[in-house]
Every structure is written in structure tokens, then in C-alpha cells.
Enzyme design. Structure first.
Site: not given
Ligand code: UD1
Length: 364
Positions: A205
Site C-alpha cells: 500500500h
Molecule cells: C495510512 C498511513 C500509513 C499506514 C496505513 C495503513 C499516513 C501518512 N499513512 O496510509 O503509514 O501504513 O495507513 O493502512 O498516515 N481509504 C479508504 N478507507 C479508509 C481509509 C482510507 O477507502 O478507511 C482510502 C482513501 O481513498 C484514502 C486512501 O485510502 O484517500 C489513503 O488513506 P490515508 O489514510 O490517506 O493513507 P493510507 O494509505 O491508508
């Protein structure tokens, strides 16, 4: 005190802290702990199922920050958490790990003059293209109590000039949670058609691996070759799942929804090998004795390579393929478990914080 969790890898790190503080309170300690969920992860699969599996209480405060660009997400958490701090006026804020919520809450609290404890302090990848590295640096610089998981973190903090009296080598709360729930996880059935010891797990991811189709294609050219030899189960993070349509994926790679904590640990503990770009999985596989191939150029958790089962293989497809196949041909021997990854880190942290707060009350 406020204890903050925001994203999937935070939930298993706060659980042992809450348990330890609750037990101190039951033994007469005068303290109140409130659990704050920032809402960085909000999907049932990324958040609710973890609360159920870990027996976490409902959050006392939910900040509903949601997704967005880094600045948007960080800013929303900062604004909401500042309000929460003003309303609750805690004497301490505890943050864990390295996600955007960790940094946002640490900064908001510190600017209000509230003391901050960082659990999992001092880890450094030295890679400033990783958002987590920026989060780790900013969080540590404003923290008053820095709890470390491995010796490299102590060395990093010392080299950055953090006074030794702020640094506490406490161990790993994520491993507290792993030890506590492993048996339950192993009782869960494996997905249909998956036999113990006869499959690999893939998680992927990191933005550097998945955001550009070319990078994802490169990684999958190796994974597809490995899948000729072994079935691969791939619980896909929402960030990655959205990109997979553009990629050719071998039929032996089974893409599934993100799993809950117990289901994932149960799968990992019975796998032959793990391929990942995660941080925490490098640590969990080290404790489980499962070979871990980390598809990144650096790691902030070097102990997992020095004495654990982790191999940093980078992102070159041929290296990934060759290393994975050689591990399948001759599985490496089980290696050592790092010092203080013994299931009691949460208790050590709670006792240290209670003693520190008491000492400062007496002085002040
Ligand atoms: C975050 C953490 C990362 C961790 C990861 C584990 C930061 C910078 N990164 O990354 O260190 O390893 O979590 O999972 O904080 N989304 C959903 N549902 C959710 C959350 C996110 O669909 O509940 C999707 C959204 O499109 C979002 C994308 O995932 O834009 C990324 O989510 P985000 O929280 O920005 O970062 P992660 O990649 O999850």
C-alpha cells in the site's frame, strides 16, 4: 489523559496501553483515560472490525477527519483535536506510530502546552519521500516522553540531541497485542482452498509502490512469477485496490478485501512467507518466525533484519523473484525475538507515565 488512534496500524498499539491504564485505575490509581479516534481510517474494514477484534471500547471522542491530501487530512485532525484538548484539558496526550494523525495530534497538543508521549519513537528510515518519516521526525521533536521499541531508535534520538531522561526503551505494544490474541487468531478457519504452510501473503500500500501504474506493474511482474510456484493471498488496502484494474494479475494470486486483525494474524502465522511494504508486518513476522520480504529500499525497523526474519529486497523485480524462490527452496531457520518484545510494553509505558506525572505534580 487523551490516547489517540487514527489509522489501522494504531489500533493494536493503543489497546495494551488502555488495558494497562485501566488495570492501574482498578488498583486505585487516580487517572482518567479517554480514547480519541481521529477518523483517518473510517471504513468498517479498516477501523470498526479492529475495535471488535481487539475488544477496544467505543472511542470517547470521534473526530471524523476522513481522507484527503496530506495537508487537508493533517489540518482537519489538528483543528478537531485542538478543540478536543481545549474541552478536555488533559495533562497528557499519548500518540502512537507514525501516521498523519500521530503528528497532527502531537503538534496541536504541544502548542497548547500539553505534554506529549510518543509510543514507537525514534524509528528512522532516512527517507524523506515517506510521509511517515516526516511524521516521525515532527512528532519526536515535540514529544516530552519518547518510548522506543528497539536499540536503533535510542541511538537515533541520542544522535538528534534528545536528552536521555526523555527516552524510555519500553518494547513493542504491537507485539503485546500479537501475543495476547495469537491463539484466538489461530483458531479461525483459513479461506477456502488455502492450506497451512502452503501459501504466501502479500500486502502492498506504500504510495511509492502503488500510486503509479508503472511501479505497480514492475512489482507485479515479480509477484506473477512467484505465483507460478506458490499461491498468494492478497488482502488489498483500499488505496491499492483502486489501482488493480490496470494490472495483469496471475490467477494464483487471490485478491481479497482487507481483513480484520484476527483473520490477518491467523493467516500470517500459518503462511510460508510474507511479501510486504508495510512497517508493522516486518515486526510481527519476526516474532512469528515467518520469513518476510520487504519490498522497500529502506527500513526504519533494522532490528527485524539484524536478528529477525526480515529481508529488505528493494523493488527490482528480478531480485524479488529470486529471493522469494530461494526462500521457498530452503526456508531460513527461525531467528531471535528482539529485547523487550515480551508482551509487557504497555504495562512498562503506563507505569513510567504514571511515575513521571506524579513526579511533576510533586514538583509543581
Ligand atoms: C495510512 C498511513 C500509513 C499506514 C496505513 C495503513 C499516513 C501518512 N499513512 O496510509 O503509514 O501504513 O495507513 O493502512 O498516515 N481509504 C479508504 N478507507 C479508509 C481509509 C482510507 O477507502 O478507511 C482510502 C482513501 O481513498 C484514502 C486512501 O485510502 O484517500 C489513503 O488513506 P490515508 O489514510 O490517506 O493513507 P493510507 O494509505 O491508508
Amino acid at each position: 489523559m487523551l490516547i489517540v488512534a487514527g489509522a489501522r496500524p494504531n489500533f493494536m498499539k493503543v489497546a495494551p496501553l488502555l488495558t494497562a491504564f485501566q488495570s492501574r485505575k482498578a488498583h486505585g490509581e487516580d487517572l482518567e483515560t479517554l480514547l480519541v479516534h481521529t477518523g483517518q481510517h473510517y471504513d468498517a474494514r479498516m477501523s470498526d472490525s479492529f475495535f471488535r477484534d481487539l475488544g477496544l471500547p467505543e472511542p470517547d471522542l470521534y473526530l471524523d477527519a476522513g481522507s484527503g491530501s496530506h495537508a487537508e487530512q493533517t489540518a482537519r485532525v489538528m483543528v478537531a483535536f485542538e478543540k478536543a484538548c481545549v474541552e478536555c484539558s488533559p495533562d497528557l496526550v499519548v500518540v502512537v506510530g507514525d501516521v498523519n494523525s500521530t503528528m497532527a495530534c502531537a503538534i496541536s497538543a504541544k502548542k497548547l502546552g500539553i505534554r506529549v508521549a510518543h509510543v514507537e519513537a525514534g524509528l528512522r528510515s532516512r527517507d524523506m519521500t515517506m510521509p511517515e518519516e516526516i511524521n516521525r521526525l515532527c512528532t519526536d521533536v515535540v514529544s516530552d516522553f519518547l518510548f522506543t521499541t528497539e536499540p536503533s531508535a535510542n541511538r537515533n534520538l541520542a544522535a538528534e540531541g534528545v536528552p536521555p531522561e526523555k527516552i524510555f526503551f519500553a518494547g513493542n505494544t504491537m507485539i503485546d497485542t500479537l501475543n495476547k490474541h495469537l491463539e484466538r487468531a489461530l483458531d479461525l478457519p483459513l479461506p477456502d482452498g488455502i492450506e497451512p504452510g502452503d501459501f504466501a501473503i502479500l500486502t502492498l500500500h506504500r504510495p511509492s509502490n502503488v500510486d503509479a501504474v508503472e511501479s505497480l506493474n514492475r512489482v507485479f511482474s515479480a509477484l506473477n512469477a512467484i505465483a507460478e510456484r506458490i499461491r498468494i493471498v492478497f488482502p488489498a488496502h483500499p488505496r491499492t485496490a483502486g489501482k488493480l484494474k490496470a494490472i495483469q494479475i496471475h490467477q494464483n494470486i487471490r485478491v481479497i478485501e482487507p481483513l480484520g486483525y484476527l483473520a490477518f494474524v491467523g493467516l500470517m502465522a500459518r503462511s510460508r512467507m510474507v511479501l510486504t511494504d508495510s512497517g508493522g508486518i516486518q515486526e510481527e513476522t519476526t516474532v512469528l518466525g515467518i520469513p518476510c520480504l520487504t519490498m522497500r529500499l529502506n527500513t526504519e525497523r533494522p532490528i527485524t533484519c539484524e536478528i529477525g526474519t526480515n529481508v529488505l529486497i528493494g523493488t527490482d523485480p528480478e531480485t524479488i523473484r529470486q529471493t522469494a524462490l530461494s526462500i521457498l527452496d530452503s526456508p531460513p531457520a527461525r531467528r531471535a525475538i528482539p529485547e523487550k518484545w515480551d508482551g509487557h510494553a504497555g504495562e512498562r509505558i503506563a507505569d513510567t507515565l504514571i511515575a513521571q506525572l506524579r513526579a511533576s505534580d510533586c514538583m509543581g
